[in-house]
Design an enzyme around this catalytic site. Structure first.
Site, mmCIF file in Angstrom:
data_model
loop_
_atom_site.group_PDB
_atom_site.id
_atom_site.type_symbol
_atom_site.label_atom_id
_atom_site.label_comp_id
_atom_site.label_asym_id
_atom_site.label_seq_id
_atom_site.Cartn_x
_atom_site.Cartn_y
_atom_site.Cartn_z
ATOM 1 N N HIS A 62 0.817 -1.230 0.000
ATOM 2 C CA HIS A 62 0.000 0.000 0.000
ATOM 3 C C HIS A 62 0.848 1.277 0.000
ATOM 4 C CE1 HIS A 62 -3.690 -2.181 0.478
ATOM 5 N NE2 HIS A 62 -3.387 -2.657 1.669
ATOM 6 N N ASP A 112 -2.820 -10.580 -2.234
ATOM 7 C CA ASP A 112 -3.391 -10.020 -0.995
ATOM 8 C C ASP A 112 -4.831 -9.593 -1.309
ATOM 9 O OD1 ASP A 112 -2.225 -8.536 1.774
ATOM 10 O OD2 ASP A 112 -3.985 -7.560 0.887
ATOM 11 N N HIS A 126 -6.450 -7.081 -0.445
ATOM 12 C CA HIS A 126 -6.567 -5.645 -0.716
ATOM 13 C C HIS A 126 -5.804 -5.307 -1.989
ATOM 14 C CE1 HIS A 126 -6.917 -6.078 3.749
ATOM 15 N NE2 HIS A 126 -7.972 -5.300 3.529
ATOM 16 N N ASP A 151 -4.800 -12.454 3.657
ATOM 17 C CA ASP A 151 -6.052 -11.941 4.223
ATOM 18 C C ASP A 151 -7.269 -12.220 3.341
ATOM 19 O OD1 ASP A 151 -4.895 -10.202 2.440
ATOM 20 O OD2 ASP A 151 -4.829 -8.486 3.796
HETATM 21 ZN ZN LIG Z 1 -4.237 -6.939 2.738
#
Ligand SMILES: [Zn+2]
Length: 347
Positions: free
Chosen positions: A132, A169, A171, A256
């Site tokens: 991120h 991931d 996200h 996740d």
């Molecule tokens: Zn994540």
């Protein structure tokens, strides 16, 4: 016989985020699970700290300086999610340095530049995670873009012409996406739940300028499980890898999307992660290129540690792991059709 190498460093435990899902217990759980299995026979090495030059390939110096200064002052909150402590800068330097050293190992030693592949699989298991982190902004638990720093190192120190990063991931890897948005020497593929934090990564974001077509976003709805994830790997990411012919495959590996994870709503199982890893191992073998894994998220300690073990078993398998047969999911089929504008052979 080719060896597999794992990079770690105790500084990962000194990045103190307090009562936070991204905490030191994640690394403790992973390392306990691996050490109970004798590290799966992998060679374990201590990660060096990355140099400013290595991090500076993807972040401006002022970003590095700001994080260092904040940690020196005792730490604090960068945003609602992203916290640093006095030990965080050192942890982040080693998290980036592990990813860099992983690339050196995969290309046959530091700066050898001869393309010799002595190590077929490697992993860098650190925190803070990285995907991120935008070029000039830490966010989403991430300070430096570890996998982006690894890709840039492969290109600039080892002469890699093309690097493929696959981010599983749950996200969207907005930082990696931003760093390589206008470049065609890194193909960034991300499968992620949508809608979900950070809200970026629609299918329509395909990169810009010279990078148009080299950013591949594969959003999936909450509730997606092994079938959807594996289908995107088998029917989108693998064919793209064959067409792109990278010199290195990197996995931006968060856990996740696991059914047990508290931060998202996907339903991937341990076997699903093992299957994705086996498919990527098979892809690397087919292309005769090395494969590196960089840890991202994953917040349910049991699911995280079991899935890391399953993943490393698959990517380190000497004979190549069993590759699952994967049917074509409707979402993956739509992604093929969409991406055929840039990759006609996908249709
Ligand atoms: Zn994540």
């Amino acid at each position: 016989m080719p060896v597999s190498v794992l990079f770690r460093h105790p500084s990962s435990l000194e990045h103190d985020t307090g009562a936070h899902p991204e905490n030191a217990r994640r690394i403790v759980a992973i390392e306990r699970a691996l050490s109970e299995r004798d590290w799966l026979g992998w060679e374990v090495r201590l990660s060096p700290a990355a140099s400013r030059e290595q991090i500076g390939r993807v972040h401006p110096a002022k970003h590095i300086d700001r994080i260092e200064a904040m940690c020196r002052r005792g730490g604090g909150m960068i945003d609602m999610d992203t916290i640093v402590s006095p030990g965080s800068f050192e942890a982040a330097l080693h998290a980036a340095g592990g990813a860099v050293a992983m690339v050196d190992a995969l290309f046959g030693g530091s700066d050898s530049g001869d393309g010799r592949v002595a190590v077929r699989a490697a992993a860098s298991l650190h925190r803070p995670p990285g995907h991120h982190a935008e070029p000039a902004q830490a966010m989403g638990f991430c300070l430096f873009g570890n996998v982006a720093i690894a890709a840039a190192h492969a290109i600039e120190a080892h002469g890699a012409r093309r690097v493929l990063i696959f981010d599983w991931d749950v996200h969207h890897g907005n930082g990696t996406n931003a760093i390589f948005h206008e470049r065609d020497d890194v193909l960034f593929c991300s499968i992620h739940q949508s809608p979900l934090y950070p809200g970026t990564g629609p299918a329509s974001d395909v990169g810009r300028g010279a990078g148009e077509g080299f950013t591949v976003n594969l959003p999936v709805p909450g509730g997606s499980g092994d079938a959807a994830f594996l289908s995107h790997v088998e029917h989108v990411v693998r064919p793209l890898a064959r067409l792109y012919a990278p010199d290195l495959l990197l996995l931006s590996a968060g856990y996740d999307a696991h059914a047990e994870d508290p931060l998202a709503g996907c339903r991937v199982t341990d076997a699903g992660f093992a299957g994705m890893a086996a498919l990527m191992r098979a892809t690397a073998d087919e292309l005769d290129v090395p494969l590196g894994l960089v840890l991202e998220g994953g917040y349910e300690l049991g699911a995280l540690s079991r899935s890391v073990v399953a993943t490393l078993e698959a990517i380190g398998a000497a004979e190549g792991p069993a590759v699952p047969a994967v049917s074509l999911d409707p979402l993956a089929e739509r992604a093929q059709e969409r991406l055929a504008a840039y990759w006609p052979a996908l249709a």
